[in-house]
Design an enzyme around this catalytic site. Structure first.
Site, short mmCIF file in Angstrom:
data_model
loop_
_atom_site.label_atom_id
_atom_site.label_comp_id
_atom_site.label_asym_id
_atom_site.label_seq_id
_atom_site.Cartn_x
_atom_site.Cartn_y
_atom_site.Cartn_z
CB ALA A 12 -0.94 0.00 1.21
NE ARG A 14 5.69 0.45 -6.16
CZ ARG A 14 6.63 -0.14 -5.46
NH1 ARG A 14 7.20 0.50 -4.45
NH2 ARG A 14 7.00 -1.38 -5.73
CB VAL A 63 3.05 -11.03 1.09
CG1 VAL A 63 2.23 -9.79 1.38
CG2 VAL A 63 3.66 -10.98 -0.32
CG ASN A 85 -2.46 -3.67 -4.07
OD1 ASN A 85 -2.98 -3.57 -5.18
ND2 ASN A 85 -1.32 -3.08 -3.75
CE1 TYR A 155 0.31 -9.44 -12.28
CE2 TYR A 155 -1.14 -9.73 -14.18
CZ TYR A 155 -0.85 -9.11 -12.98
OH TYR A 155 -1.70 -8.17 -12.46
CE LYS A 159 -2.41 -10.54 -10.02
NZ LYS A 159 -2.60 -9.96 -8.66
#
Length: 231
Positions: A12, A14, A63, A85, A155, A159
């Site tokens: 968080a 940016r 994380v 995020n 990526y 997801k």
């Protein structure tokens, strides 16, 4: 939303995460800004507080760090809203046949396992208290309805897996007052996509909507704007 809730946002300092922190602070939640660096988290929290008024907390949270996430959970305590995020895009312009698998592993470590690790640290408390909101920031190229992008294979796969985690956690917590959803923010102008058409503030409205759903709101869905869309 009744009583004031505490929201924690990963990544968080940016981009979308910073914009989500600002939007949730604007909506009256107690916001905890997290970043890998304690300095970055503290700076972002101070800037939001100075710009908007009110207290914003900054905490270090990587994380990918098992012990660090555990320590952060002990320091922070109860969280009502978790916005996952933090993410990386390391493989733009590669190919599924040749992308280095160490890049795939690093991508999954952040985008999937990192999100999962943080959820395991904070969602059980939501379940025990009987209320919570979990939002995973996902992507359209992690959906079969739009199609995975072969030019970002790690990526895209990360997801897809994150979307799967969304549905599993939603099913697990459906009877416990915890709503778990993913959000596709669309192509958003961040360090990851510097020429994208959408601003982080615009994307943050979608994420904030999912983070503040009423008790009869959806769970286990992928949201685009305020509406569920196909996986």
């Amino acid at each position: 939303m009744g009583d004031k809730r505490t929201a924690l946002i990963t990544g968080a300092n940016r981009g979308i995460g910073r914009a989500v922190a600002e939007e949730l602070h604007r909506r009256g939640l107690r916001v905890i800004v997290t970043a890998r660096s304690a300095r970055d988290a503290a700076t972002a929290a101070r800037e939001i507080s100075e710009g908007m008024g009110g207290e914003v907390v900054g905490e270090a949270l990587d994380v990918t760090d098992v012990g660090g996430v555990r320590d952060a959970a002990r320091r922070i305590g109860a969280v009502d809203v978790l916005v996952s995020n933090a993410g990386v895009l390391l493989d733009a312009g590669t190919d599924p046949l040749t992308v280095p698998l160490d890049v795939v592993e690093r991508t999954l470590a952040v985008n999937l396992l990192g999100a999962w690790r943080v959820a395991q640290a904070f969602v059980p408390g939501m379940v025990s208290r009987g209320w919570g909101r979990v939002v995973f920031v996902s992507s359209g190229i992690g959906t079969f309805s739009i199609g995975l992008a072969a030019g970002t294979p790690a990526y895209s796969v990360s997801k897809v897996a994150l979307n799967g985690l969304t549905t599993m956690l939603a099913a697990r917590t459906a009877a416990d007052g915890v709503l778990v959803n993913a959000v596709n923010p669309g192509q958003t102008r961040t360090r990851m996509m510097p020429t994208a058409p959408r601003t982080a503030a615009e994307a943050a409205l979608d994420v904030a909507h999912a983070a503040t759903l009423p008790d009869d709101g959806p769970t286990g869905t992928l949201l685009r704007g305020t509406r569920p869309v196909p996986w």
